[in-house]
Write an enzyme that holds these catalytic residues in place. Structure first.
Site, PDB file in Angstrom:
ATOM      1  N   TRP A  62       0.830  -1.206   0.000  1.00  0.00           N
ATOM      2  CA  TRP A  62       0.000   0.000   0.000  1.00  0.00           C
ATOM      3  C   TRP A  62       0.861   1.251   0.000  1.00  0.00           C
ATOM      4  O   TRP A  62       0.491   2.248  -0.611  1.00  0.00           O
ATOM      5  CB  TRP A  62      -0.940  -0.007   1.205  1.00  0.00           C
ATOM      6  CG  TRP A  62      -2.062  -0.989   1.077  1.00  0.00           C
ATOM      7  CD1 TRP A  62      -2.334  -1.784   0.014  1.00  0.00           C
ATOM      8  CD2 TRP A  62      -3.078  -1.254   2.050  1.00  0.00           C
ATOM      9  NE1 TRP A  62      -3.448  -2.556   0.268  1.00  0.00           N
ATOM     10  CE2 TRP A  62      -3.919  -2.251   1.498  1.00  0.00           C
ATOM     11  CE3 TRP A  62      -3.333  -0.777   3.326  1.00  0.00           C
ATOM     12  CZ2 TRP A  62      -5.017  -2.758   2.200  1.00  0.00           C
ATOM     13  CZ3 TRP A  62      -4.419  -1.279   4.018  1.00  0.00           C
ATOM     14  CH2 TRP A  62      -5.262  -2.260   3.456  1.00  0.00           C
ATOM     15  N   ASN A 104     -10.529 -12.503   6.934  1.00  0.00           N
ATOM     16  CA  ASN A 104      -9.165 -12.059   6.673  1.00  0.00           C
ATOM     17  C   ASN A 104      -8.181 -12.917   7.460  1.00  0.00           C
ATOM     18  O   ASN A 104      -8.061 -12.783   8.676  1.00  0.00           O
ATOM     19  CB  ASN A 104      -9.012 -10.593   7.079  1.00  0.00           C
ATOM     20  CG  ASN A 104      -7.763  -9.965   6.530  1.00  0.00           C
ATOM     21  OD1 ASN A 104      -7.622  -9.810   5.319  1.00  0.00           O
ATOM     22  ND2 ASN A 104      -6.830  -9.591   7.403  1.00  0.00           N
ATOM     23  N   ASP A 120      -1.296  -9.581   8.185  1.00  0.00           N
ATOM     24  CA  ASP A 120      -2.182 -10.104   7.154  1.00  0.00           C
ATOM     25  C   ASP A 120      -1.500 -11.252   6.411  1.00  0.00           C
ATOM     26  O   ASP A 120      -0.324 -11.165   6.068  1.00  0.00           O
ATOM     27  CB  ASP A 120      -2.535  -8.989   6.171  1.00  0.00           C
ATOM     28  CG  ASP A 120      -3.567  -9.423   5.164  1.00  0.00           C
ATOM     29  OD1 ASP A 120      -4.757  -9.195   5.408  1.00  0.00           O
ATOM     30  OD2 ASP A 120      -3.181 -10.011   4.129  1.00  0.00           O
ATOM     31  N   GLU A 122      -2.510 -12.534   3.457  1.00  0.00           N
ATOM     32  CA  GLU A 122      -2.794 -12.431   2.019  1.00  0.00           C
ATOM     33  C   GLU A 122      -4.003 -13.268   1.601  1.00  0.00           C
ATOM     34  O   GLU A 122      -4.908 -12.789   0.926  1.00  0.00           O
ATOM     35  CB  GLU A 122      -1.564 -12.814   1.174  1.00  0.00           C
ATOM     36  CG  GLU A 122      -1.688 -12.458  -0.306  1.00  0.00           C
ATOM     37  CD  GLU A 122      -1.507 -10.966  -0.554  1.00  0.00           C
ATOM     38  OE1 GLU A 122      -2.222 -10.438  -1.419  1.00  0.00           O
ATOM     39  OE2 GLU A 122      -0.675 -10.328   0.112  1.00  0.00           O
ATOM     40  N   ASP A 124      -7.544 -14.974   1.674  1.00  0.00           N
ATOM     41  CA  ASP A 124      -8.790 -14.536   2.279  1.00  0.00           C
ATOM     42  C   ASP A 124      -9.959 -15.381   1.785  1.00  0.00           C
ATOM     43  O   ASP A 124      -9.870 -16.058   0.755  1.00  0.00           O
ATOM     44  CB  ASP A 124      -9.074 -13.060   1.937  1.00  0.00           C
ATOM     45  CG  ASP A 124      -7.927 -12.150   2.308  1.00  0.00           C
ATOM     46  OD1 ASP A 124      -7.612 -12.081   3.507  1.00  0.00           O
ATOM     47  OD2 ASP A 124      -7.343 -11.530   1.410  1.00  0.00           O
ATOM     48  N   LYS A 137      -9.974 -15.762  -1.999  1.00  0.00           N
ATOM     49  CA  LYS A 137      -9.396 -14.607  -2.682  1.00  0.00           C
ATOM     50  C   LYS A 137      -7.877 -14.613  -2.520  1.00  0.00           C
ATOM     51  O   LYS A 137      -7.350 -15.118  -1.537  1.00  0.00           O
ATOM     52  CB  LYS A 137      -9.957 -13.308  -2.084  1.00  0.00           C
ATOM     53  CG  LYS A 137     -11.476 -13.200  -2.114  1.00  0.00           C
ATOM     54  CD  LYS A 137     -12.006 -12.918  -3.494  1.00  0.00           C
ATOM     55  CE  LYS A 137     -11.697 -11.504  -3.916  1.00  0.00           C
ATOM     56  NZ  LYS A 137     -12.340 -11.155  -5.218  1.00  0.00           N
ATOM     57  N   ASP A 138      -7.212 -14.021  -3.501  1.00  0.00           N
ATOM     58  CA  ASP A 138      -5.765 -13.787  -3.446  1.00  0.00           C
ATOM     59  C   ASP A 138      -4.972 -15.083  -3.276  1.00  0.00           C
ATOM     60  O   ASP A 138      -3.896 -15.093  -2.652  1.00  0.00           O
ATOM     61  CB  ASP A 138      -5.419 -12.809  -2.315  1.00  0.00           C
ATOM     62  CG  ASP A 138      -6.107 -11.466  -2.496  1.00  0.00           C
ATOM     63  OD1 ASP A 138      -6.248 -11.028  -3.650  1.00  0.00           O
ATOM     64  OD2 ASP A 138      -6.521 -10.855  -1.497  1.00  0.00           O
TER      65      ASP A 138
END
Length: 205
Positions: A62, A104, A120, A122, A124, A137-138
């Site tokens: 980010w 998450n 995190d 990654e 999910d 996800k991911d």
């Protein structure tokens, strides 16, 4: 003594990557009973990054993307002691329509005097409000980045994702779905990060 936070108090969520702070956000405590910690990230909440570090897997994505604050209606997070995932809730649009449940995968929260530390993972699991079932996800990103970010923990993280899927397949709910109708106190605005946040001692994972 494990800190218990009061509603409205600022709670700093830090991510600790490979033994050093990676990103942090000042959230708002919604409720805390010592086991379930619920936090809220108002729109405009700053995303704060450490000024120095070794960054063995690079700086936070980010930061590299130029993200400096949270956007939108805000994010609600449900964290349980000893549990290797949290549940995020999101809302969208002028009517603040509930979007769904975001499981998450992350380090179980390790409490600090200013909030809690996590990381995190990654990977999910997302269950949209209008969907019949969930989706992972991911997955590709996790397989690509995981060996460097979570050395020796890949199987453990995959197992947590599988555990969540099995529980959902069995129709088991370990959270209160009434959180979908939750709305923040209008006075809860974005918080500022306390000075010295990066130097508060942490337990490396």
């Amino acid at each position: 003594m494990t800190p218990v936070f009061q509603p409205g108090q600022t709670v700093v969520r830090r991510e600790i990557m490979r033994g050093e702070p990676w990103i942090a956000m000042p959230q708002v405590c919604v409720q805390d009973d010592g086991d379930l910690l619920v936090t809220y990230t108002p729109g405009g909440t700053p995303m704060v990054y450490p000024e120095t570090g070794a960054f063995p897997v690079g700086e936070h994505p980010w930061k590299l993307a130029g993200s400096t604050s949270w956007r939108g209606h805000g994010r609600l997070e449900l964290h349980w002691t000893g549990v290797e995932h949290s549940i995020f809730l999101f809302w969208d649009g002028p009517q603040r329509a509930f979007q769904g449940w975001y499981f998450n995968l992350e380090d179980a929260p390790r409490r600090t005097p200013i909030g809690f530390d996590t990381l995190d993972h990654e990977l999910d699991v997302w269950w949209a409000a209008d969907a019949e079932t969930y989706e992972f996800k991911d997955v590709v990103e996790f397989e690509e980045t995981g060996p460097a970010r979570y050395p020796g923990r890949m199987e453990q993280i995959r197992a947590e994702g599988d555990r969540i899927a099995r529980l959902l397949d069995a129709g088991e709910l370990w959270w209160d779905k009434a959180w979908a109708d939750w709305a923040p106190d209008p006075s809860w605005q974005a918080r500022t990060m306390p000075d010295g946040w990066a130097t508060v001692p942490f337990e490396a994972r």
